[in-house]
Write a protein that holds these residues in place. Structure first.
Motif, PDB file in Angstrom:
ATOM      1  N   GLU A  32       0.800  -1.220   0.000  1.00 52.36           N
ATOM      2  CA  GLU A  32       0.000   0.000   0.000  1.00 52.36           C
ATOM      3  C   GLU A  32       0.836   1.274   0.000  1.00 52.36           C
ATOM      4  O   GLU A  32       0.531   2.224  -0.704  1.00 52.36           O
ATOM      5  CB  GLU A  32      -0.947  -0.008   1.198  1.00 52.36           C
ATOM      6  N   GLU A  64       2.527   3.269  -3.378  1.00 56.62           N
ATOM      7  CA  GLU A  64       1.873   4.240  -4.244  1.00 56.62           C
ATOM      8  C   GLU A  64       1.509   5.539  -3.532  1.00 56.62           C
ATOM      9  O   GLU A  64       0.617   6.253  -3.979  1.00 56.62           O
ATOM     10  CB  GLU A  64       0.628   3.612  -4.854  1.00 56.62           C
ATOM     11  N   THR A  65       2.197   5.895  -2.465  1.00 58.05           N
ATOM     12  CA  THR A  65       1.824   7.096  -1.723  1.00 58.05           C
ATOM     13  C   THR A  65       1.965   8.364  -2.548  1.00 58.05           C
ATOM     14  O   THR A  65       1.251   9.334  -2.314  1.00 58.05           O
ATOM     15  CB  THR A  65       2.646   7.245  -0.424  1.00 58.05           C
ATOM     16  N   THR A  96       1.500   8.400  -5.834  1.00 56.00           N
ATOM     17  CA  THR A  96       0.741   8.181  -7.060  1.00 56.00           C
ATOM     18  C   THR A  96      -0.511   9.050  -7.071  1.00 56.00           C
ATOM     19  O   THR A  96      -1.179   9.201  -6.055  1.00 56.00           O
ATOM     20  CB  THR A  96       0.340   6.697  -7.168  1.00 56.00           C
ATOM     21  N   HIS A 120      -4.160   9.337  -7.746  1.00 57.79           N
ATOM     22  CA  HIS A 120      -5.222   8.332  -7.778  1.00 57.79           C
ATOM     23  C   HIS A 120      -6.546   9.051  -7.985  1.00 57.79           C
ATOM     24  O   HIS A 120      -6.856   9.985  -7.249  1.00 57.79           O
ATOM     25  CB  HIS A 120      -5.222   7.545  -6.464  1.00 57.79           C
ATOM     26  N   GLU A 166      -2.198   3.099 -16.966  1.00 55.32           N
ATOM     27  CA  GLU A 166      -2.603   3.869 -15.785  1.00 55.32           C
ATOM     28  C   GLU A 166      -3.992   3.488 -15.285  1.00 55.32           C
ATOM     29  O   GLU A 166      -4.375   3.870 -14.188  1.00 55.32           O
ATOM     30  CB  GLU A 166      -2.583   5.383 -16.092  1.00 55.32           C
ATOM     31  N   HIS A 206      -6.311   1.179 -13.601  1.00 61.84           N
ATOM     32  CA  HIS A 206      -6.161   0.076 -12.653  1.00 61.84           C
ATOM     33  C   HIS A 206      -7.341  -0.891 -12.736  1.00 61.84           C
ATOM     34  O   HIS A 206      -7.176  -2.101 -12.684  1.00 61.84           O
ATOM     35  CB  HIS A 206      -6.018   0.650 -11.245  1.00 61.84           C
ATOM     36  N   ASP A 224     -10.880   3.524 -12.492  1.00 57.29           N
ATOM     37  CA  ASP A 224      -9.884   3.782 -11.444  1.00 57.29           C
ATOM     38  C   ASP A 224      -8.558   4.086 -12.133  1.00 57.29           C
ATOM     39  O   ASP A 224      -7.976   3.217 -12.773  1.00 57.29           O
ATOM     40  CB  ASP A 224      -9.780   2.559 -10.549  1.00 57.29           C
ATOM     41  N   ARG A 247      -4.586   5.492 -11.934  1.00 55.45           N
ATOM     42  CA  ARG A 247      -3.422   5.705 -11.074  1.00 55.45           C
ATOM     43  C   ARG A 247      -2.256   6.123 -11.956  1.00 55.45           C
ATOM     44  O   ARG A 247      -1.795   5.350 -12.775  1.00 55.45           O
ATOM     45  CB  ARG A 247      -3.092   4.451 -10.282  1.00 55.45           C
ATOM     46  N   PHE A 256      -1.223  12.063 -15.485  1.00 56.09           N
ATOM     47  CA  PHE A 256      -2.654  12.090 -15.201  1.00 56.09           C
ATOM     48  C   PHE A 256      -3.381  12.956 -16.236  1.00 56.09           C
ATOM     49  O   PHE A 256      -4.392  12.550 -16.812  1.00 56.09           O
ATOM     50  CB  PHE A 256      -2.877  12.610 -13.785  1.00 56.09           C
TER      51      PHE A 256
END
Length: 149
Positions: free
Chosen positions: A65, A68-69, A71, A73, A97, A99, A113, A115, A122
């Motif tokens: 977990e 991806e801090t 990332t 989202h 990208e 998910h 979703d 990421r 993005f």
């Protein structure tokens, strides 16, 4: 679908293979064979059929977990026009990208979703998704922080 156009329905062994691969997508044929109590050839044949029928569409990586801090989202709601929503879904599957995707009811046809590694990535994904033929409208929300239930 199979070659005759009849939809393939996985049996119990297929579902067990899928369950193991969901938790360990790198499980070898030998490991699967041992865990399932069947010969290696049976596992190979079943995997081939699951891939051939589109039951399994690919393999993926799960990361811890905190990986991806940084990332970006987001959840994108997508409205599809026209009579070919699967062509939009196929196009979306081409984005690394993306998910996951979900069909939904209400005003939106899909929830996607996303990421991305950076705001620039993005932004590019948003632009490219909006250019896909059949995408009528979209709305995207960035996910900022988790909330405990």
């Amino acid at each position: 679908m199979t070659k005759a156009g009849v939809r393939y329905v996985p049996d119990e062994l297929d579902r067990r293979i899928i369950a193991i691969l969901r938790s360990d997508g790198r499980a070898s044929l030998s490991k699967l064979s041992e865990m399932l109590g069947v010969v290696r050839g049976t596992v190979q044949n079943r995997l081939d059929r699951l891939l051939e029928t589109g039951t399994i569409v690919g393999f993926t990586v799960r990361v811890r977990e905190d990986f991806e801090t940084q990332t970006i989202h987001a959840m994108m709601m997508v409205e599809i026009n026209g009579k070919s929503p699967m062509s939009v879904v196929r196009a979306l599957r081409g984005f690394p990208e993306i998910h996951s995707m979900y069909t939904t009811n209400g005003n939106w046809d899909l929830i996607v979703d996303i990421r991305a590694a950076s705001l620039a990535d993005f932004d590019r994904v948003l632009r490219e998704v909006r250019q896909i033929e059949g995408v009528a409208n979209s709305e995207t929300s960035l996910l900022l922080s988790g909330v405990s239930a």
